[in-house]
Design an enzyme around this catalytic site. Structure first.
Site, PDB file in Angstrom:
ATOM      1  N   HIS A 236      -1.306   2.039 -69.382  1.00 47.53           N
ATOM      2  CA  HIS A 236      -0.012   2.342 -70.004  1.00 47.53           C
ATOM      3  C   HIS A 236       0.433   1.195 -70.909  1.00 47.53           C
ATOM      4  O   HIS A 236       0.862   1.420 -72.050  1.00 47.53           O
ATOM      5  CB  HIS A 236       1.023   2.587 -68.902  1.00 47.53           C
ATOM      6  CG  HIS A 236       2.440   2.616 -69.379  1.00 47.53           C
ATOM      7  ND1 HIS A 236       3.096   3.776 -69.732  1.00 47.53           N
ATOM      8  CD2 HIS A 236       3.341   1.609 -69.567  1.00 47.53           C
ATOM      9  CE1 HIS A 236       4.325   3.482 -70.108  1.00 47.53           C
ATOM     10  NE2 HIS A 236       4.502   2.181 -70.016  1.00 47.53           N
ATOM     11  N   GLU A 237       0.315  -0.039 -70.420  1.00 44.08           N
ATOM     12  CA  GLU A 237       0.742  -1.192 -71.216  1.00 44.08           C
ATOM     13  C   GLU A 237      -0.179  -1.412 -72.414  1.00 44.08           C
ATOM     14  O   GLU A 237       0.281  -1.769 -73.503  1.00 44.08           O
ATOM     15  CB  GLU A 237       0.784  -2.445 -70.341  1.00 44.08           C
ATOM     16  CG  GLU A 237       1.748  -2.364 -69.158  1.00 44.08           C
ATOM     17  CD  GLU A 237       3.180  -2.106 -69.598  1.00 44.08           C
ATOM     18  OE1 GLU A 237       3.544  -2.487 -70.734  1.00 44.08           O
ATOM     19  OE2 GLU A 237       3.950  -1.532 -68.815  1.00 44.08           O
ATOM     20  N   HIS A 240       0.801   0.859 -75.237  1.00 46.31           N
ATOM     21  CA  HIS A 240       1.930   0.386 -76.038  1.00 46.31           C
ATOM     22  C   HIS A 240       1.450  -0.473 -77.205  1.00 46.31           C
ATOM     23  O   HIS A 240       1.928  -0.339 -78.335  1.00 46.31           O
ATOM     24  CB  HIS A 240       2.895  -0.432 -75.179  1.00 46.31           C
ATOM     25  CG  HIS A 240       3.898   0.384 -74.434  1.00 46.31           C
ATOM     26  ND1 HIS A 240       4.803   1.225 -75.049  1.00 46.31           N
ATOM     27  CD2 HIS A 240       4.152   0.484 -73.104  1.00 46.31           C
ATOM     28  CE1 HIS A 240       5.575   1.800 -74.136  1.00 46.31           C
ATOM     29  NE2 HIS A 240       5.197   1.374 -72.953  1.00 46.31           N
ATOM     30  N   GLU A 301       7.906   5.629 -74.071  1.00 43.59           N
ATOM     31  CA  GLU A 301       7.373   5.410 -72.724  1.00 43.59           C
ATOM     32  C   GLU A 301       6.554   6.609 -72.265  1.00 43.59           C
ATOM     33  O   GLU A 301       5.483   6.452 -71.660  1.00 43.59           O
ATOM     34  CB  GLU A 301       8.522   5.146 -71.744  1.00 43.59           C
ATOM     35  CG  GLU A 301       9.208   3.812 -71.924  1.00 43.59           C
ATOM     36  CD  GLU A 301       8.284   2.640 -71.641  1.00 43.59           C
ATOM     37  OE1 GLU A 301       7.418   2.759 -70.744  1.00 43.59           O
ATOM     38  OE2 GLU A 301       8.414   1.615 -72.323  1.00 43.59           O
TER      39      GLU A 301
END
EC number: 3.4.24.-
Length: 432
Positions: A236-237, A240, A301
Site C-alpha cells: 500500500h505504501e 503511494h 487511500e
C-alpha cells in the site's frame, strides 16, 4: 499486468523472518492489542537537485501565507473604498457596470476559459491506473522537497533507527525486496531507489517518501499477525510512491488555494464588518477541507489499497489477510473504548469500510495471483479464522462477566432485617 513467477511466502519463511526475534502479535493478539495510535498523514512533497529546483517550490510554500494576507488586505480595501463613496458616485458606478455588463461578462468568461485550458493542459494519465491526474509542479521540484523531508525525518528519528543486523530490519527488508522484485514490470517501480529504515517507536505507522525512502515503525510490526499482512501494508505504501500521490495531492492543494484567494478577496470585500469576514473565511476553509481535501485524500487511500493489493498478489502473498488487519484495528479501537468518528471527518477511510473495500477486491487479486503462477493457498481463510476468534472471545468475555457478577453478589453482606408485613405498610399509608 505481465504474468510473472514469484516465490510465495511459505510458513517456514514467515517464521524465520517474523517469529524468531520480532515481536509480532499472534493470531489471537487482537484480544489484547497495543495502543492503536492514529496513522500520521505524512505523505506530502517530493524532490531534486537543490541549486536548480529549490527556488520554485520553496517560494510557493513561503509565499502561501503572504498571498492570503494580501487577499485580505485587497478585499478589505475594496470594502472601505466602497463605504467611503458618496451615494451619487455609487449610482454612477452601478450604471457604468450595467452599461459594460457584456464586456465584464466577456472578461470573466475569458478568465474561466484560460483556467480550464490551464487545468486540462496539466493533466497526466497514470500508466498504472489509466486515471487522469493533475500535476502542477515538475518532478525535479518534488524530488528536492522529498530530499528535504527525508532529512527532516532522519534528524527526528536518528536515535531510534534499528541497525541493519536487527531481525526486525531484516524482516522488513526481505518483504520490501520481495515486493519490488516481483513487480519490476510496473511503471515506476524499477526507477526508484528503495531504501529501508525501521524506527523503534510504538506508533502503528509506515510511510514511503516519493524518493523511495521507506520508514516502518516497530509499533506496526507488533500489530500485524503475519508476513502477509505486513506485505500488503508495505505494498500500500509503495503504491503511494509509484502512483505519485504526493505530487497529485500537492497540485490539488495549490489549485484550491488559488481559487480560495479569489473567494477570500470577495468575502472581505462583501462582508460589512471584519467579524463577519473572519466568520466567512473560517466557513470557506472548512468547506474546502471537508468537501475537497479530505474526500480526495480518502480516494487516494482507496486507490493505494487497490494497487497495493495487486502488488502483494503478484508477490504470491495471501491477499485474504489484508482485510483482516483492518478488522483487527477496528476491534482494537472498540476494545479500548476509542470513539468511532464519522469517516467524513478523517483523511483516511474508516477501518470497517477499508476492510469491506478490500473484501470486494480480493477475488480479482486472487485471479492475479493465479496468473503469476503462484502456488495455491493452503489452510483456512484468515477472515474466517478471525471471525471465529472474535466469536470465541466475546463468548468468553460474557462468561467471565457473568462469573464476576455472581461472585460480587455472593460476596455482599447479608443483613438480618426485621420483616415488616405488607398489610402493616398499607394500613399506615391509608391512615396517613
Amino acid at each position: 499486468m505481465i504474468s510473472r513467477k514469484c516465490t510465495a511466502w511459505t510458513d517456514s519463511l514467515s517464521r524465520q523472518l517474523l517469529m524468531k526475534d520480532v515481536p509480532i502479535v499472534p493470531a489471537h493478539s487482537v484480544l489484547h492489542p497495543l495502543n492503536c495510535l492514529p496513522t500520521r498523514d505524512i505523505r506530502s512533497f517530493q524532490t531534486s537537485p537543490r541549486c536548480q529546483a529549490a527556488p520554485v517550490p520553496l517560494l510557493l510554500m513561503i509565499l502561501k501565507p503572504v498571498q492570503k494576507l494580501l487577499a485580505i488586505i485587497v478585499g478589505r480595501g475594496i470594502r472601505k473604498w466602497w463605504q467611503a463613496l458618496p451615494p451619487n458616485k455609487k449610482e454612477l458606478f452601478k450604471e457604468s457596470l450595467r452599461k459594460n455588463k457584456w464586456k465584464l461578462f466577456l472578461g470573466l468568461s475569458s478568465f474561466g476559459l484560460l483556467f480550464v485550458v490551464f487545468y486540462f493542459t496539466h493533466l497526466e494519465v497514470s500508466p498504472v491506473t489509466g486515471r487522469s491526474k493533475l500535476l502542477l509542479l515538475r518532478k525535479e521540484h518534488f524530488r528536492l522537497l522529498s530530499e528535504l523531508e527525508y532529512e527532516a525525518w532522519m534528524e527526528e528519528f536518528k536515535n531510534d533507527m534499528l541497525t541493519e543486523k536487527d531481525a526486525r530490519y531484516v524482516a522488513v527488508q526481505a518483504v520490501v525486496h520481495h515486493l519490488i522484485e516481483c513487480n519490476q514490470d510496473i511503471p515506476g517501480i524499477s526507477e526508484i531507489n528503495w531504501v529501508i529504515h525501521v524506527v523503534d517507536s510504538p506508533d502503528i505507522n509506515a510511510f514511503v517518501l516519493p524518493n523511495g525512502q521507506v520508514f516502518v515503525f516497530t509499533g506496526l510490526l507488533n500489530s500485524v499477525t503475519d508476513i502477509h499482512q505486513l506485505s500488503f501494508l508495505l505494498g500500500h505504501e509503495i503504491a503511494h510512491a509509484v502512483l505519485e500521490h504526493a505530487a497529485e495531492k500537492a497540485s490539488l492543494v495549490h489549485l484550491l488555494d488559488f481559487l480560495g484567494l479569489i473567494f477570500l478577496t470577495m468575502i472581505w470585500a462583501i462582508c460589512p464588518r471584519d467579524s463577519l469576514a473572519l466568520l466567512g473565511q473560517w466557513i470557506q476553509s472548512k468547506l474546502q477541507e471537508f468537501l475537497f481535501d479530505r474526500p480526495y485524500s480518502r480516494t487516494l487511500e482507496a486507490e493505494a489499497d487497490k494497487i497495493g493489493l495487486q502488488l502483494a498478489a503478484k508477490a504470491c502473498v495471501d491477499v485474504r489477510a489484508s482485510s483482516v488487519f483492518w478488522q483487527q484495528m477496528e476491534f482494537a479501537e472498540s476494545l479500548h473504548g476509542h470513539p468511532k468518528l464519522p469517516e467524513w471527518l478523517s483523511t483516511h477511510p474508516s477501518h470497517g469500510n477499508r476492510a469491506e473495500h478490500l473484501d470486494r477486491l480480493i477475488p480479482q487479486a486472487l485471479k492475479i495471483r493465479e496468473t503469476c503462477n503462484c502456488p495455491p493457498l493452503s489452510g483456512p481463510d484468515p477472515r474466517l479464522l478471525f471471525k471465529l476468534s472474535m466469536k470465541n472471545f466475546l463468548e468468553a468475555e460474557k462468561e467471565d462477566l457473568n462469573i464476576t457478577v455472581k461472585q460480587k453478589m455472593d460476596a455482599l453482606p447479608i443483613q438480618n432485617q426485621k420483616q415488616i408485613p405488607l398489610t402493616c405498610i398499607v394500613d399506615k399509608r391509608t391512615g396517613s
